[in-house]
Design a protein around this motif. Sequence first.
Motif, mmCIF file in Angstrom:
data_model
loop_
_atom_site.group_PDB
_atom_site.id
_atom_site.type_symbol
_atom_site.label_atom_id
_atom_site.label_comp_id
_atom_site.label_asym_id
_atom_site.label_seq_id
_atom_site.Cartn_x
_atom_site.Cartn_y
_atom_site.Cartn_z
ATOM 1 N N ALA A 45 -82.315 9.120 33.560
ATOM 2 C CA ALA A 45 -82.982 7.742 32.876
ATOM 3 C C ALA A 45 -82.382 6.647 33.386
ATOM 4 O O ALA A 45 -82.955 5.738 33.773
ATOM 5 C CB ALA A 45 -82.789 7.727 31.472
ATOM 6 N N SER A 46 -81.164 6.725 33.863
ATOM 7 C CA SER A 46 -80.495 5.714 34.701
ATOM 8 C C SER A 46 -80.256 5.878 36.145
ATOM 9 O O SER A 46 -80.004 6.749 36.641
ATOM 10 C CB SER A 46 -79.023 5.551 34.152
ATOM 11 O OG SER A 46 -78.349 6.650 34.537
ATOM 12 N N GLY A 47 -80.956 4.740 36.771
ATOM 13 C CA GLY A 47 -80.878 4.866 38.249
ATOM 14 C C GLY A 47 -82.140 5.430 38.812
ATOM 15 O O GLY A 47 -83.106 5.372 38.229
ATOM 16 N N ASP A 48 -82.046 5.999 40.099
ATOM 17 C CA ASP A 48 -83.238 6.304 40.855
ATOM 18 C C ASP A 48 -83.549 7.556 41.073
ATOM 19 O O ASP A 48 -83.909 8.274 42.047
ATOM 20 C CB ASP A 48 -83.223 5.452 42.269
ATOM 21 C CG ASP A 48 -82.054 6.076 43.050
ATOM 22 O OD1 ASP A 48 -81.003 6.606 42.484
ATOM 23 O OD2 ASP A 48 -81.744 5.585 44.008
ATOM 24 N N VAL A 49 -83.118 8.603 39.908
ATOM 25 C CA VAL A 49 -83.159 9.876 39.987
ATOM 26 C C VAL A 49 -84.722 10.316 39.969
ATOM 27 O O VAL A 49 -84.961 11.204 40.781
ATOM 28 C CB VAL A 49 -82.517 10.753 39.124
ATOM 29 C CG1 VAL A 49 -82.408 12.125 39.212
ATOM 30 C CG2 VAL A 49 -81.044 10.248 39.162
ATOM 31 N N ARG A 50 -85.541 10.181 38.937
ATOM 32 C CA ARG A 50 -86.647 10.516 38.846
ATOM 33 C C ARG A 50 -87.792 10.129 39.928
ATOM 34 O O ARG A 50 -87.695 9.009 40.616
ATOM 35 C CB ARG A 50 -87.369 10.386 37.528
ATOM 36 C CG ARG A 50 -86.413 10.847 36.410
ATOM 37 C CD ARG A 50 -86.743 12.153 36.476
ATOM 38 N NE ARG A 50 -88.036 12.549 36.289
ATOM 39 C CZ ARG A 50 -88.474 12.894 34.965
ATOM 40 N NH1 ARG A 50 -87.718 12.874 33.967
ATOM 41 N NH2 ARG A 50 -89.706 13.470 34.777
ATOM 42 N N LEU A 51 -88.887 11.038 40.460
ATOM 43 C CA LEU A 51 -90.151 10.483 40.969
ATOM 44 C C LEU A 51 -90.783 10.108 39.766
ATOM 45 O O LEU A 51 -91.379 10.754 38.904
ATOM 46 C CB LEU A 51 -90.582 11.817 41.485
ATOM 47 C CG LEU A 51 -91.834 11.683 42.629
ATOM 48 C CD1 LEU A 51 -91.693 10.796 43.584
ATOM 49 C CD2 LEU A 51 -92.504 12.787 42.859
ATOM 50 N N LEU A 52 -91.276 8.893 40.076
ATOM 51 C CA LEU A 52 -91.962 7.743 38.904
ATOM 52 C C LEU A 52 -93.538 7.712 38.996
ATOM 53 O O LEU A 52 -94.234 7.827 38.186
ATOM 54 C CB LEU A 52 -91.342 6.591 38.845
ATOM 55 C CG LEU A 52 -89.813 6.883 38.563
ATOM 56 C CD1 LEU A 52 -89.419 5.116 38.322
ATOM 57 C CD2 LEU A 52 -89.803 7.457 37.022
ATOM 58 N N TYR A 53 -93.993 7.899 40.447
ATOM 59 C CA TYR A 53 -95.346 7.444 40.628
ATOM 60 C C TYR A 53 -95.907 8.562 42.058
ATOM 61 O O TYR A 53 -95.036 8.795 42.647
ATOM 62 C CB TYR A 53 -95.552 5.953 41.175
ATOM 63 C CG TYR A 53 -94.903 5.130 40.233
ATOM 64 C CD1 TYR A 53 -95.385 4.661 39.102
ATOM 65 C CD2 TYR A 53 -93.505 4.373 40.576
ATOM 66 C CE1 TYR A 53 -94.726 3.928 38.082
ATOM 67 C CE2 TYR A 53 -93.001 3.385 39.617
ATOM 68 C CZ TYR A 53 -93.580 3.125 38.574
ATOM 69 O OH TYR A 53 -92.855 2.323 37.556
#
Length: 881
Positions: free
Chosen positions: A58-66
């Motif tokens: 949830a914090s930072g740029d870990v997830r692929l969001l779009y």
Amino acid sequence: MSTTEIRTTCPYCGVGCGLVVSRARDGWVVGGDPDHPANKGRLCSKGAALIDTVNAEASGDVRLLYPEVAGQRVTWDKAIAEVAGRLSATLAEHGPDAIAFYVSGQLLTEDYYVANKLLKGFIGSPHIDTNSRLCMASTVAGHKRAFGADVVPACYEDLEIADLVILVGSNLAWCHPVLAQRLRTAKRDRGTRVVLIDPRGTASSDLADLHLALKPGSDVALFNGLLAHLDSADAIDRAYVLRHVTGLEAALETAREDAGDVAQTCGLDPADIATFYDWFTTTPRTVTVFSQGVNQSSRGTDKVNAIINCHLATGRVGKPGSSPFSVTGQPNAMGGREVGGLANQLAAHMNPDDPADVDRLRRFWNAPALKGGQGLKAVDMFRAIREGRIKALWIMATNPAVSLPEATLVREALKICPTIIVSDIVGSTDSLDYAHIRLPALGWGEKDGTVTNSERRISRQRPFRAGPGEARADWWIMSKVAAVMGYGAAFAWRTAGEIFREHAILSGFENDGLRAFDIATWGRKREADYAAMQPFQWPMPAGATRGTERMYADGRFTHTNGRARMLAVRHIPPVERASLRFPLIANTGRYRDQWHTMTRTGLSARLSAHRPEPLLEIHPSDAQTADLLEGELARVISLQGEAVLRVAITDAQRPGQVFIPMHWSDTLSARGGIGRLIAPHTDPVSGQPESKHVPVRVERFITAWAGLFFTTRQHDLSAIPYWVRQEAGACRIYELAGDDAPALSGLSDCEVLDFTDPARDITRRAWVKEGKLVAALFLAPERPEISRDWLSALFAKPTLTPLDRARLLAGRAPETEAADDGPIVCSCHAVGRNRIMKTAASRPACSVADIGKLTGAGTGCGSCLPEIKEILRHAAPVVAA
């Protein structure tokens, strides 16, 4: 959505532990579900740290969001249209065989079902395979040959009521810690004997009354010798065999051919073999647990059948405390097999080589494109991509650029394939780098569906949080693509529950008891029933009110004649042998606190602390021959490629063998990925690659300097020959080694603190912005000794004091903080080696129980108990275990 208590299932190994997730004042809390039959409230270190990884995602740029197409963010409509358009164009120009899916045991059963239906049923390609091919395919093939179906007969309770448990190629204490806890309790309370059959000493050795450290690849000879012994000891249950089994005499004939040379073939003491054979012969309640050490072999299926032969010969199948028992590597490897996720399966345990099954499924799905015959298995699939025969590949929830053998070829295949689609939860993996289309999927805690564990128990994974950005369920993504391709009527589900009901109805469709997998009773359930589903074991056919604990106890098997089959199997050595050029045999495997390629567990500071680097575990004599010292770097070289690992010298390894971990990728290390070492040798029946027997040589990896780099930012380290990344809470720690001075970009906006000692070749440098520590670098000819706990804590401070700055440049922590807790031993309670040693030294005699009371170490999942015992053995002259 209720936020009081959510009952769900762990996303890691095949134990399938139940979890209770609840909302606390400072966030989510995960605990073991005391009512779940798989774990009864127990958790391992990975399960206990799940919220750490959720918070890190949830914090930072870990997830692929779009969704992204060609590196550009797009809407879901455009992304789906692009996927559908590319697949349709490939289908029209090259035919269905030019399209393939490579999926994962991380998918939920509902996702798996949709993938299988879309590709096999409507696109018409048989080429869907899964990373379960790398861990469970040999067991699937062995079960089908012996029983007539992919069925695990046993249940977890059998570990607790058996009098003898045999662990074959299974480091249960690290890979399935909750099952190891149940076995440890049985050993303590009932005196259960444990035999460990494994080439190396592992944490599971602590459970064993007898350890047979056999030569890698010699399992068939050992169990053929056992079968021949059972015959000579008149211990074969011939009445049972006569009624329920075929093939005994042929199996005995080949077993006798191996039996005369078992000690030499296996490299074992004849007295130890005699003890094992006697225990098996005289102990009716025997469970043989086998896992990847059996499966991941060029003869894995024969190994499985050699084990099952001994159980069939003695009538020990599916009876309380008496059965062969395969334990699964992934949370839903079995669920994927139930819906036909492997290239050599169809949904609901139907057979692609049986025209009646193909016709049955074609009619049920109303899918005229469905055709018979098997698809390409994983290794052959990527070769076909490399050769240009497959033009479009959709990868879901897995990382084949790291996990598959022949990794260099896999990456070449991904690079040249015209269409690569990747659905994943994270924004950076080695495979994602090759994607033309990136699709953000929901992760654990967001997904809704079911998984099946190693004892055939189906449990629910329930969401307790919303997905980030525009992440969507995998089944939703595929259904939308199917609709745009023109198949919408067959993919018009609104919920995961609707998919599960269709899956359940199919399991009972024209079944009449012919197929073992049958959960037809769930085809009549409502959405509310699905939402409230309690864990159950299949089969659960129409009209049943409860599941089935054990299979085949009545001697009725799934072959058309109702009888099981014993197979005539012979010991055949691994494809590649040790040689003068490659004198050592490398065995690969898991670490206790890590999972697959660490995209999830690698985010947790406490899980990363136990083994922060990939280690080359090597026997002292082999280390001496290669001129390797403890803690140095070594190059590991095979015929296929090379890796660089830190040396760990241990007599747990037999001379001539080394152990290397499977987890590190190019996103986490410079040269720690071992996929480049592994050859594409596969089992001729199952297609499973050989990854437990890799001929290698080792040599020193000499560099001019070694370093530690602490940072809060992203950096390009590609010019540095050796680096490994570790999460440490407020910062990341990189182990570094190289020849030229490292150039670190991305810090030009910072104030620089610098200390250099040319005479000793020492550099200490720190970067500070607005008083806050951003990065710190320590270089020396040898690995710098610095208090990692102290230094990592400085990154959490809002402002460095003048004294902090001075100590940074001195490389020295305050006296009160100079002693780190040390390398993590107990991840459940974050207890390090130094604290355990200090606690032991403070008392004249200190037991494992004392350490648990004083520090908490060993009182969680228990997988650290062998390590604590080893520390105490060296720490004090008298220790009560």
